[in-house]
Design a protein around this motif. Structure first.
Motif, PDB file in Angstrom:
ATOM      1  N   VAL A 185       0.841  -1.189   0.000  1.00 38.27           N
ATOM      2  CA  VAL A 185       0.000   0.000   0.000  1.00 38.27           C
ATOM      3  C   VAL A 185       0.880   1.243   0.000  1.00 38.27           C
ATOM      4  O   VAL A 185       1.969   1.254   0.589  1.00 38.27           O
ATOM      5  CB  VAL A 185      -0.965  -0.012   1.212  1.00 38.27           C
ATOM      6  N   ALA A 186       0.399   2.280  -0.687  1.00 37.94           N
ATOM      7  CA  ALA A 186       1.142   3.536  -0.787  1.00 37.94           C
ATOM      8  C   ALA A 186       0.249   4.704  -0.401  1.00 37.94           C
ATOM      9  O   ALA A 186      -0.939   4.742  -0.768  1.00 37.94           O
ATOM     10  CB  ALA A 186       1.670   3.730  -2.207  1.00 37.94           C
ATOM     11  N   PHE A 187       0.855   5.657   0.321  1.00 36.73           N
ATOM     12  CA  PHE A 187       0.132   6.849   0.752  1.00 36.73           C
ATOM     13  C   PHE A 187       0.876   8.098   0.298  1.00 36.73           C
ATOM     14  O   PHE A 187       2.112   8.115   0.256  1.00 36.73           O
ATOM     15  CB  PHE A 187       0.001   6.874   2.282  1.00 36.73           C
ATOM     16  N   ASP A 188       0.112   9.127  -0.010  1.00 34.84           N
ATOM     17  CA  ASP A 188       0.707  10.414  -0.326  1.00 34.84           C
ATOM     18  C   ASP A 188       1.485  10.911   0.896  1.00 34.84           C
ATOM     19  O   ASP A 188       0.976  10.925   2.011  1.00 34.84           O
ATOM     20  CB  ASP A 188      -0.381  11.417  -0.702  1.00 34.84           C
ATOM     21  N   LYS A 189       2.752  11.299   0.673  1.00 36.26           N
ATOM     22  CA  LYS A 189       3.586  11.721   1.802  1.00 36.26           C
ATOM     23  C   LYS A 189       2.957  12.860   2.602  1.00 36.26           C
ATOM     24  O   LYS A 189       2.982  12.853   3.840  1.00 36.26           O
ATOM     25  CB  LYS A 189       4.955  12.183   1.285  1.00 36.26           C
ATOM     26  N   ALA A 190       2.438  13.844   1.917  1.00 34.80           N
ATOM     27  CA  ALA A 190       2.002  15.067   2.587  1.00 34.80           C
ATOM     28  C   ALA A 190       0.625  14.955   3.232  1.00 34.80           C
ATOM     29  O   ALA A 190       0.371  15.585   4.261  1.00 34.80           O
ATOM     30  CB  ALA A 190       2.000  16.233   1.594  1.00 34.80           C
ATOM     31  N   THR A 191      -0.260  14.130   2.648  1.00 32.49           N
ATOM     32  CA  THR A 191      -1.648  14.096   3.125  1.00 32.49           C
ATOM     33  C   THR A 191      -2.045  12.784   3.790  1.00 32.49           C
ATOM     34  O   THR A 191      -3.031  12.748   4.539  1.00 32.49           O
ATOM     35  CB  THR A 191      -2.615  14.338   1.956  1.00 32.49           C
ATOM     36  N   GLY A 192      -1.318  11.707   3.512  1.00 26.81           N
ATOM     37  CA  GLY A 192      -1.704  10.400   4.026  1.00 26.81           C
ATOM     38  C   GLY A 192      -2.809   9.737   3.249  1.00 26.81           C
ATOM     39  O   GLY A 192      -3.246   8.628   3.589  1.00 26.81           O
ATOM     40  N   LYS A 193      -3.262  10.347   2.177  1.00 26.86           N
ATOM     41  CA  LYS A 193      -4.321   9.756   1.361  1.00 26.86           C
ATOM     42  C   LYS A 193      -3.789   8.514   0.654  1.00 26.86           C
ATOM     43  O   LYS A 193      -2.686   8.522   0.102  1.00 26.86           O
ATOM     44  CB  LYS A 193      -4.822  10.770   0.340  1.00 26.86           C
ATOM     45  N   GLU A 194      -4.578   7.440   0.669  1.00 24.85           N
ATOM     46  CA  GLU A 194      -4.162   6.220  -0.026  1.00 24.85           C
ATOM     47  C   GLU A 194      -4.056   6.494  -1.523  1.00 24.85           C
ATOM     48  O   GLU A 194      -5.009   6.936  -2.162  1.00 24.85           O
ATOM     49  CB  GLU A 194      -5.162   5.098   0.222  1.00 24.85           C
ATOM     50  N   ALA A 195      -2.873   6.230  -2.073  1.00 26.59           N
ATOM     51  CA  ALA A 195      -2.645   6.419  -3.507  1.00 26.59           C
ATOM     52  C   ALA A 195      -2.987   5.155  -4.276  1.00 26.59           C
ATOM     53  O   ALA A 195      -3.544   5.216  -5.373  1.00 26.59           O
ATOM     54  CB  ALA A 195      -1.191   6.816  -3.768  1.00 26.59           C
ATOM     55  N   TRP A 196      -2.641   4.003  -3.701  1.00 23.37           N
ATOM     56  CA  TRP A 196      -2.992   2.715  -4.291  1.00 23.37           C
ATOM     57  C   TRP A 196      -2.774   1.595  -3.294  1.00 23.37           C
ATOM     58  O   TRP A 196      -2.042   1.759  -2.322  1.00 23.37           O
ATOM     59  CB  TRP A 196      -2.229   2.436  -5.581  1.00 23.37           C
ATOM     60  N   LYS A 197      -3.415   0.476  -3.529  1.00 21.01           N
ATOM     61  CA  LYS A 197      -3.226  -0.737  -2.734  1.00 21.01           C
ATOM     62  C   LYS A 197      -3.250  -1.914  -3.701  1.00 21.01           C
ATOM     63  O   LYS A 197      -4.187  -2.060  -4.489  1.00 21.01           O
ATOM     64  CB  LYS A 197      -4.321  -0.876  -1.683  1.00 21.01           C
ATOM     65  N   GLN A 198      -2.200  -2.732  -3.644  1.00 22.12           N
ATOM     66  CA  GLN A 198      -2.053  -3.855  -4.564  1.00 22.12           C
ATOM     67  C   GLN A 198      -2.051  -5.161  -3.776  1.00 22.12           C
ATOM     68  O   GLN A 198      -1.221  -5.369  -2.881  1.00 22.12           O
ATOM     69  CB  GLN A 198      -0.743  -3.732  -5.350  1.00 22.12           C
ATOM     70  N   THR A 199      -2.988  -6.053  -4.078  1.00 25.12           N
ATOM     71  CA  THR A 199      -3.006  -7.372  -3.452  1.00 25.12           C
ATOM     72  C   THR A 199      -1.779  -8.170  -3.899  1.00 25.12           C
ATOM     73  O   THR A 199      -1.367  -8.108  -5.053  1.00 25.12           O
ATOM     74  CB  THR A 199      -4.290  -8.122  -3.844  1.00 25.12           C
ATOM     75  N   ARG A 200      -1.184  -8.928  -2.969  1.00 21.93           N
ATOM     76  CA  ARG A 200      -0.025  -9.748  -3.303  1.00 21.93           C
ATOM     77  C   ARG A 200      -0.136 -11.109  -2.603  1.00 21.93           C
ATOM     78  O   ARG A 200       0.657 -11.470  -1.746  1.00 21.93           O
ATOM     79  CB  ARG A 200       1.278  -9.054  -2.912  1.00 21.93           C
ATOM     80  N   ASN A 201      -1.148 -11.884  -2.961  1.00 20.96           N
ATOM     81  CA  ASN A 201      -1.320 -13.234  -2.430  1.00 20.96           C
ATOM     82  C   ASN A 201      -0.769 -14.222  -3.448  1.00 20.96           C
ATOM     83  O   ASN A 201      -1.315 -14.375  -4.539  1.00 20.96           O
ATOM     84  CB  ASN A 201      -2.797 -13.517  -2.155  1.00 20.96           C
ATOM     85  N   LEU A 202       0.336 -14.889  -3.104  1.00 22.42           N
ATOM     86  CA  LEU A 202       0.997 -15.806  -4.019  1.00 22.42           C
ATOM     87  C   LEU A 202       1.000 -17.218  -3.438  1.00 22.42           C
ATOM     88  O   LEU A 202       0.780 -17.412  -2.245  1.00 22.42           O
ATOM     89  CB  LEU A 202       2.427 -15.338  -4.300  1.00 22.42           C
ATOM     90  N   ASP A 203       1.248 -18.172  -4.303  1.00 22.50           N
ATOM     91  CA  ASP A 203       1.132 -19.580  -3.930  1.00 22.50           C
ATOM     92  C   ASP A 203       2.389 -20.053  -3.218  1.00 22.50           C
ATOM     93  O   ASP A 203       3.305 -20.593  -3.819  1.00 22.50           O
ATOM     94  CB  ASP A 203       0.878 -20.422  -5.190  1.00 22.50           C
ATOM     95  N   ALA A 204       2.430 -19.843  -1.910  1.00 20.66           N
ATOM     96  CA  ALA A 204       3.547 -20.317  -1.096  1.00 20.66           C
ATOM     97  C   ALA A 204       2.965 -21.063   0.102  1.00 20.66           C
ATOM     98  O   ALA A 204       1.928 -20.681   0.638  1.00 20.66           O
ATOM     99  CB  ALA A 204       4.412 -19.160  -0.628  1.00 20.66           C
ATOM    100  N   PRO A 205       3.613 -22.138   0.547  1.00 20.33           N
ATOM    101  CA  PRO A 205       3.036 -22.960   1.618  1.00 20.33           C
ATOM    102  C   PRO A 205       3.271 -22.394   3.010  1.00 20.33           C
ATOM    103  O   PRO A 205       4.367 -21.970   3.354  1.00 20.33           O
ATOM    104  CB  PRO A 205       3.761 -24.293   1.450  1.00 20.33           C
ATOM    105  N   GLU A 206       2.230 -22.366   3.803  1.00 28.04           N
ATOM    106  CA  GLU A 206       2.261 -22.043   5.227  1.00 28.04           C
ATOM    107  C   GLU A 206       3.176 -20.871   5.574  1.00 28.04           C
ATOM    108  O   GLU A 206       3.007 -19.766   5.094  1.00 28.04           O
ATOM    109  CB  GLU A 206       2.609 -23.313   6.027  1.00 28.04           C
ATOM    110  N   GLU A 207       4.220 -21.106   6.402  1.00 23.90           N
ATOM    111  CA  GLU A 207       5.062 -20.002   6.878  1.00 23.90           C
ATOM    112  C   GLU A 207       5.838 -19.337   5.749  1.00 23.90           C
ATOM    113  O   GLU A 207       6.255 -18.178   5.876  1.00 23.90           O
ATOM    114  CB  GLU A 207       6.030 -20.495   7.957  1.00 23.90           C
ATOM    115  N   ALA A 208       6.047 -20.031   4.636  1.00 20.59           N
ATOM    116  CA  ALA A 208       6.743 -19.419   3.498  1.00 20.59           C
ATOM    117  C   ALA A 208       5.983 -18.224   2.943  1.00 20.59           C
ATOM    118  O   ALA A 208       6.543 -17.406   2.213  1.00 20.59           O
ATOM    119  CB  ALA A 208       6.972 -20.456   2.396  1.00 20.59           C
ATOM    120  N   ASN A 209       4.720 -18.103   3.285  1.00 16.94           N
ATOM    121  CA  ASN A 209       3.935 -16.930   2.887  1.00 16.94           C
ATOM    122  C   ASN A 209       4.363 -15.671   3.632  1.00 16.94           C
ATOM    123  O   ASN A 209       3.993 -14.569   3.224  1.00 16.94           O
ATOM    124  CB  ASN A 209       2.449 -17.171   3.187  1.00 16.94           C
ATOM    125  N   GLN A 210       5.110 -15.816   4.705  1.00 19.90           N
ATOM    126  CA  GLN A 210       5.371 -14.691   5.588  1.00 19.90           C
ATOM    127  C   GLN A 210       6.733 -14.071   5.305  1.00 19.90           C
ATOM    128  O   GLN A 210       7.731 -14.765   5.186  1.00 19.90           O
ATOM    129  CB  GLN A 210       5.294 -15.154   7.044  1.00 19.90           C
TER     130      GLN A 210
END
Length: 419
Positions: A185-210
């Motif tokens: 997730v990214a926020f505008d430095k000056a205002t804190g407004k969310e600029a974008w949010k990108q999902t990143r769920n990939l196929d990794a097993p259990e703790e390897a997801n972390q």
């Protein structure tokens, strides 16, 4: 010719260009563990070359940052998250600001303030295990704040939050790579407004997801790209939109369930170096392309289990990268081939290495958890220059500014310089 120009562009514009003496993020002014300037001391102890020392109000593993004469660090005090500003020349406290309730660490090396802050010429950004993120001005006033876990969901990491905020030209970016609900997730430095949010769920097993890694921001051909390591993949994202440009998989071909990642990637000479497999592998990836570039852009893989780093992040410059393993093996390798140029073992004791190596003025600085910093020559063979003990427990990486070294213990910070 085009490839040469791209490489030159990368070497000149990794992360944001900064003034000499600034250390705006935990991996330094170029996000590759390389210090600017010269004249840094190579020997010290408790009675030699210590310019000042300051006790901290609480314990933390975060690395400080510097902009101008201000040194910023995060800690906790009386159950609150705290940002502290010191004068880098005298150690005198300028201000402290608290926000959000401390969430204590689970691991003995963990704390509520393991992420390192980030700074530019206007703001300092601090992020804590509690999910609290804030932008402060140079006088310590909160410009904006929010709690990412309240907004996007609870932390699902098995251990303590380790990723640090990174800055683009106009955004502050946080990567949350965890068991589920992973995102950047990214926020505008000056205002804190969310600029974008990108999902990143990939196929990794259990703790390897972390993942406890920190992203790297690179400016290539005038365009900022964010590189993220975790969940058995490296992904590249457009810094202005968050959209994924390419991905490399295959970092965990055996599908081991415990391959959580701590050591962050490093970019140099047109390549990204990805440490993985709990210190068991390194992967060299040529930058560029689109889509799944696993087959076309993985230049090399080096697997020497136990020799590479699980926790410390490599440093890289001029076609070489340097690793300090958790047990104190220091290696110099070729960026383009992954082949070892030299390597040997530092003096052993029961303590490990959590801090990452720094390259400064022809030397390599690596700090062991017991407060001892080893200085090595950055040449063509393993050469130990000095061994410098200080009492304390060290998780933070030393930072370098204007001929001085700042070494933060969990409860104290030293300024080291030539007297």
């Amino acid at each position: 010719m085009k490839a040469l120009l791209a490489t030159l562009t990368l070497s000149l514009f990794i992360a944001s260009t900064t003034l000499a003496g600034n250390w705006p993020g935990w991996r330094g002014p170029s996000s590759n563990g390389v210090a600017e300037g010269s004249g840094y001391p190579v020997s010290w102890d408790s009675s030699k070359n210590i310019l000042w020392e300051v006790d901290l109000p609480g314990n933390s593993g975060s690395t400080p940052v510097i902009w101008g004469d201000d040194l910023f660090l995060t800690t906790t005090m009386e159950g609150r998250n705290e940002v502290l500003c010191l004068d880098k020349n005298s150690g005198k406290k300028k201000w402290s600001t608290d926000f959000g309730t401390e969430r204590a660490g689970k691991h003995r090396k963990g704390s509520g303030s393991s992420p390192s802050p980030a700074a530019d010429d206007q703001f300092v950004f601090a992020y804590f295990k509690s999910g609290d993120l804030a932008c402060l001005n140079r006088e310590g006033k909160i410009v904006w704040q929010k709690n990412l876990q309240n907004i996007y969901g609870e932390d699902t990491l098995g251990w303590d939050l380790g990723t640090s905020p990174v800055l683009t030209d106009n955004l502050v970016v946080i990567a949350c790579i965890q068991s589920d609900n992973s995102y950047i997730v990214a926020f505008d430095k000056a205002t804190g407004k969310e600029a974008w949010k990108q999902t990143r769920n990939l196929d990794a097993p259990e703790e390897a997801n972390q993942s406890y890694t920190t992203p790297v921001v690179v400016k290539q051909d005038g365009k900022e790209v964010i590189y993220v390591l975790g969940a058995d993949h490296v992904t590249a994202h457009d810094a202005q939109t968050g959209k994924q440009i390419w991905q490399v998989g295959g970092l965990n071909p055996g599908q081991f369930k415990n391959y959580r990642s701590i050591s962050s990637p490093v970019v140099s000479d047109g390549y990204l170096i990805a440490p993985y497999a709990r210190g068991g592998s390194l992967t060299g990836i040529k930058l560029g392309g689109s889509g799944d570039v696993t087959k076309s852009h993985v230049a090399w893989t080096n697997e020497e289990k136990g020799e590479f780093s699980d926790v410390p992040t490599p440093a890289a410059v001029n076609g070489r990268f340097y690793i300090c393993s958790d047990k104190g093996d220091v290696l110099c390798l070729d960026v383009k081939t992954g082949k070892k140029i030299w390597g040997d073992r530092l003096p052993r004791n029961r303590n490990k290495f959590s801090a990452s190596p720094i390259l400064a003025d022809g030397h390599i600085y690596v700090t062991r958890e017991d407060g001892t910093t080893f200085v090595l020559d950055q040449g063509d063979q393993f050469k130990l220059v000095s061994e410098n003990p200080l009492e304390g427990f060290v998780l933070a990486t030393p930072i370098f500014s204007d001929g001085k070294i700042y070494l933060k213990m969990t409860d104290k910070i030293y300024c080291i310089g030539k007297k």
